[in-house]
Design an enzyme around this catalytic site. Structure first.
Site, PDB file in Angstrom:
ATOM      1  N   GLY A 140       0.779  -1.235   0.000  1.00 25.23           N
ATOM      2  CA  GLY A 140       0.000   0.000   0.000  1.00 25.23           C
ATOM      3  C   GLY A 140       0.808   1.281   0.000  1.00 25.23           C
ATOM      4  O   GLY A 140       0.329   2.312  -0.458  1.00 25.23           O
TER       5      GLY A 140
ATOM      6  N   ILE B 271      12.560  12.814   1.643  1.00 23.94           N
ATOM      7  CA  ILE B 271      11.232  12.316   1.290  1.00 23.94           C
ATOM      8  C   ILE B 271      11.193  12.115  -0.225  1.00 23.94           C
ATOM      9  O   ILE B 271      11.307  13.074  -0.996  1.00 23.94           O
ATOM     10  CB  ILE B 271      10.136  13.315   1.744  1.00 23.94           C
TER      11      ILE B 271
ATOM     12  N   LYS C  48       3.679  13.247  -1.707  1.00 22.85           N
ATOM     13  CA  LYS C  48       2.256  12.913  -1.770  1.00 22.85           C
ATOM     14  C   LYS C  48       2.006  11.540  -1.125  1.00 22.85           C
ATOM     15  O   LYS C  48       1.109  11.385  -0.285  1.00 22.85           O
ATOM     16  CB  LYS C  48       1.815  12.884  -3.233  1.00 22.85           C
TER      17      LYS C  48
ATOM     18  N   GLN D 296       0.923   7.913   3.541  1.00 22.48           N
ATOM     19  CA  GLN D 296       1.400   6.927   4.511  1.00 22.48           C
ATOM     20  C   GLN D 296       1.144   7.422   5.931  1.00 22.48           C
ATOM     21  O   GLN D 296       0.709   6.684   6.794  1.00 22.48           O
ATOM     22  CB  GLN D 296       2.917   6.752   4.372  1.00 22.48           C
TER      23      GLN D 296
ATOM     24  N   GLY E 229      12.369   6.433   6.116  1.00 20.54           N
ATOM     25  CA  GLY E 229      11.147   5.615   6.094  1.00 20.54           C
ATOM     26  C   GLY E 229      10.053   6.250   6.937  1.00 20.54           C
ATOM     27  O   GLY E 229      10.311   6.784   8.011  1.00 20.54           O
ATOM     28  N   VAL E 230       8.830   6.221   6.421  1.00 23.80           N
ATOM     29  CA  VAL E 230       7.725   6.836   7.156  1.00 23.80           C
ATOM     30  C   VAL E 230       6.561   5.865   7.383  1.00 23.80           C
ATOM     31  O   VAL E 230       5.476   6.268   7.754  1.00 23.80           O
ATOM     32  CB  VAL E 230       7.191   8.102   6.451  1.00 23.80           C
ATOM     33  N   GLY E 231       6.785   4.580   7.146  1.00 29.35           N
ATOM     34  CA  GLY E 231       5.666   3.644   7.258  1.00 29.35           C
ATOM     35  C   GLY E 231       5.043   3.578   8.630  1.00 29.35           C
ATOM     36  O   GLY E 231       3.824   3.487   8.778  1.00 29.35           O
ATOM     37  N   GLU E 232       5.859   3.629   9.649  1.00 29.16           N
ATOM     38  CA  GLU E 232       5.329   3.353  10.982  1.00 29.16           C
ATOM     39  C   GLU E 232       5.386   4.512  11.962  1.00 29.16           C
ATOM     40  O   GLU E 232       4.601   4.567  12.907  1.00 29.16           O
ATOM     41  CB  GLU E 232       6.034   2.112  11.535  1.00 29.16           C
TER      42      GLU E 232
HETATM   43 MO1  MOS Z   1       5.224  -3.689   9.591  1.00 29.53          MO
HETATM   44  S1  MOS Z   1       4.393  -4.277  11.381  1.00 29.53           S
HETATM   45  O1  MOS Z   1       6.851  -4.013   9.937  1.00 29.53           O
HETATM   46  O2  MOS Z   1       4.559  -4.704   8.431  1.00 29.53           O
END
Ligand code: MOS
Length: 711
Positions: free
Chosen positions: A470, A601, A605, A610, A675-678
């Protein structure tokens, strides 16, 4: 540096595929002659199976095979652990013996001509048990120290740490808070449920699977069946959300392959929503005591963080609950301890900022309680305890933009207008509260590989066995490749999700951009230099045309020693406004402002998207999500999307501001991204709970903050 594509808000290159239904997810592949499988699951949490009567199921319409531990092929289950697997313990072996170790454990598999026939026949399998003693009530388990604890990056870390004299400092502190914070079990609940299609040709297997790590699927299933991983092709071009549930290769993948082997036909296995609560991991229930000691002028003198979490009876899963307390704020005396409570449940796993979001919740709530006890503004308290270095690892930070984040986020939010007194702000009948928290998440970077193939027509095909659950991997990698090659973006095609492609780390831990992105950059650089050198010209399209044949280059990137010289993290500050209905106890999050120092970054967008997604995940954690466990038998009565509440559009705040502060970090990785996923999930739950305190005067220390807790 001027760039053509990196740093630009480019729309998703796979957007059209997604909105037209062209994107195919695991269960959607058309495999000729496919049969369907359904799992029969245990209805007890511990004990032995004394009998299984599968006669009625076998004779049901359309049934091809019924597998139980009595007739299923023996599997070798060779030792194999990927970095996503717990280091201590052994994975569940399916249909190999009569033992039941968890509620909902797979105990039989029905293969039939249609999905409906398989599901129906599964209900006809009659099972009797000799129940054993089951540990299903997390509140009654005495936690124990783990045998061995590792970080999510695989390095060993102690379960108990001490610096200075924390107990003494706490006893002597002028001001202290000492509280316990509880987060219940939560499930990932991606909209796409897990699915696998398995197809054998001799001893070669093809798996269409929902996966965040195709490389590991082949290795795990190869180890389970005792065949070389090279014999297994794993395809996972699209993943409909996962949040960590697809990092490990769970037993249902084995079951699909087993069913296909016995049925001698391709088999499709799709988990139901209910099954998503019994076999693909979950965020473990955590209990965390935090004690903070401080001087009257707001300097931290002691932190005691004693936490435990549930795990299964057969594997020790542990997550980074204590990391934040060890280094985010400056403090000379710190004690941390992490323990595990083994339960008759399947093994929990990584879920949306695993460990960090939970540990940070306890720490940042306690910081707010301390600020209130001291009469110091919560931002000011954090500024007074801003560390110069990582005091746990005794290393400088590669970059740390917390001060800038507090400043810009507070300003955007309007924090200076806050009346610190609880229940002092209203909007009509609604009580208004403003709260904040610090956020942190490691800037992970792991070995990765990529391949670039440049064609005479001036186009490029770039591949890496990454995933895109995603965040926009297809797009961001296309940007990096086009930028590096100097080709127009529409002439570059990036492909992923196939284990014959160059190896990547798991698509988790917010490290795909850093790791795969750096590999893509390296491979493209090599291919470009090679093509230009061989053709002796300066323009790549011209060079490729002249060469008249494809130019290929592969590259591997491996972290150097920066990780041992620097402490590398994303930091951020989040501010939220809540409105609480004083009669109904309902909480609405009205505004969120998050500022992050996340390095470079690549696509503002998608990075913003995210982050808003992460923020909404944090709202779910704070106010809604709770996998209720029946303490008598380990069942999850709300194992469905009706009674397990997740945030919907109406729950998302009108205003979500995401600010990336300028940060140039040359140490983290070649691309300079963190990284900005979490990171955006971290900090939201405590900021909300702190805002609820400000609105109502009530401290809630157990998530989720449902209306009953405010009345
Ligand atoms: Mo994330 S919990 O490392 O998919």
């Amino acid at each position: 540096m001027t760039t053509a594509f990196i740093g630009k808000p480019i729309s998703r290159v796979d957007g059209w595929q997604k909105v037209t239904g062209g994107a195919r997810y695991a269960a959607e592949f058309d495999v000729p002659n496919v049969a369907y499988a359904a799992i029969v699951r245990s209805t007890i949490a511990s004990g032995r199976i004394t009998s299984i009567d599968s006669a009625a199921a076998e004779h049901a319409l359309g049934v091809i095979a019924v597998l139980t531990h009595r007739n299923a092929p023996r599997l070798v289950y060779r030792a194999h652990k990927g970095v996503v697997d717990p280091v201590v313990g052994e994975r569940l072996h399916v249909l190999q013996d009569d033992r039941v170790m968890q509620q909902g454990q797979p105990i039989a598999l029905v293969v039939a001509e249609t999905m409906e026939q398989a599901s129906h026949a599964a209900t006809l399998v009659r099972v009797t048990y000799a129940p054993g003693t089951a540990t299903t009530d997390v509140t009654s388990v005495e936690p124990v120290l783990p045998t061995q604890q590792k970080t999510d990056q695989g390095s060993t870390q102690p379960s108990e740490t001490r610096r200075g004299e924390p107990e003494k400092a706490l006893a002597a502190a002028e001001v202290k808070v000492d509280q316990t914070y509880v987060i219940p079990r939560e499930n990932h609940n991606p909209i796409e449920t897990h699915a696998t299609i398995a197809s054998w040709e001799g001893d070669r297997l093809t798996l269409w699977d929902k996966s965040q790590w195709v490389g590991n699927v082949g290795e795990e299933i190869g180890a389970v069946f005792g065949i070389p991983a090279q014999n297994i092709r794993v395809l996972s071009p699209f993943v409909g959300g996962a949040f960590g549930s697809s990092l490990r290769t769970w037993p249902h993948v084995t079951l699909a392959a087993l069913g296909a082997r016995v049925a001698k036909r391709p088999v499709k296995l799709v988990l139901s929503r209910r099954e998503m609560y019994y076999g693909v991991g979950f965020r473990p229930h955590t209990v965390q005591r935090i004690a903070l000691g401080a001087s009257r002028d707001g300097r931290l003198s002691a932190i005691v963080h004693d936490a435990h979490q549930e795990t299964s009876s057969y594997e020790e899963y542990s997550e980074a609950l204590l990391d934040s307390s060890r280094f985010v704020h400056s403090c000379p005396n710190v004690y941390t301890r992490h323990r595990l409570a083994p339960m008759n449940v399947h093994t929990p796993t990584w879920m949306r900022a695993p460990g960090e979001v939970s540990g940070n919740f306890a720490l940042e709530c306690a910081m707010d309680e301390l600020a209130a006890a001291l009469g110091i503004d919560p931002v000011e308290l954090r500024l007074r305890n801003e560390p110069k270095i990582d005091e746990f690892r005794n290393l400088p930070f590669s970059s740390r933009s917390t001060r800038e984040c507090y400043r810009v986020a507070a300003e955007r939010f309007g924090w200076s207008l806050r009346n610190p007194k609880p229940r002092s702000m209203r909007d009509g009948r609604w009580l208004i509260g403003w709260g904040m928290a610090t956020a942190n998440y490691p800037a992970n970077y792991a070995p990765a590989s990529a391949k670039a193939r440049l064609l005479p027509d001036g186009t490029a095909e770039v591949t890496s066995a990454a995933s895109d659950m995603g965040p926009g991997t297809y797009t961001s990698m296309t940007q990096v490749a086009a930028e590096t090659l100097g080709l127009p973006i529409e002439r570059v095609k990036f492909s992923l999700g196939d284990n014959v492609m160059p190896r990547t780390p798991p698509h988790g831990g917010s490290m795909t951009m850093a790791s795969v992105g750096s590999a893509v950059q390296a491979a493209c650089r090599k291919a470009r230099e090679d093509a230009l050198g061989r053709a002796g010209v300066n323009d790549l399209a011209d060079a490729l045309h002249r060469l008249g044949q494809p130019v290929e280059a592969s590259a591997d990137v491996t972290p150097g020693d920066a990780g041992s010289r620097f402490s590398m993290h994303v930091f951020g500050a989040v501010f939220v406004e809540v409105a609480v209905d004083p009669e109904l106890g309902e909480t609405r999050v009205r505004r969120v402002v998050g500022a992050y120092g996340a390095g470079r970054i690549v696509n503002p967008k998608m990075a913003r998207s995210q982050c808003t997604g992460g923020m909404i995940g944090g709202i779910g954690m704070a106010l809604m999500e709770h996998s209720v466990v029946d303490p008598r038998n380990g069942r999850v009565p709300n194992a469905n999307l009706c009674e397990y509440a997740v945030p919907l559009h109406g729950d998302a705040p009108r205003a979500m501001d995401v600010i990336f502060v300028e940060e140039n970090d040359p140490h983290v990785n070649p691309l300079g991204v963190k990284g900005v996923g979490e990171i955006a999930t971290v900090g939201i739950p405590p900021a909300i709970v702190n805002a609820i305190y400000h609105a109502t005067g009530k401290r809630v220390r157990e998530l989720p903050v449902t209306p009953d807790k405010l009345l």
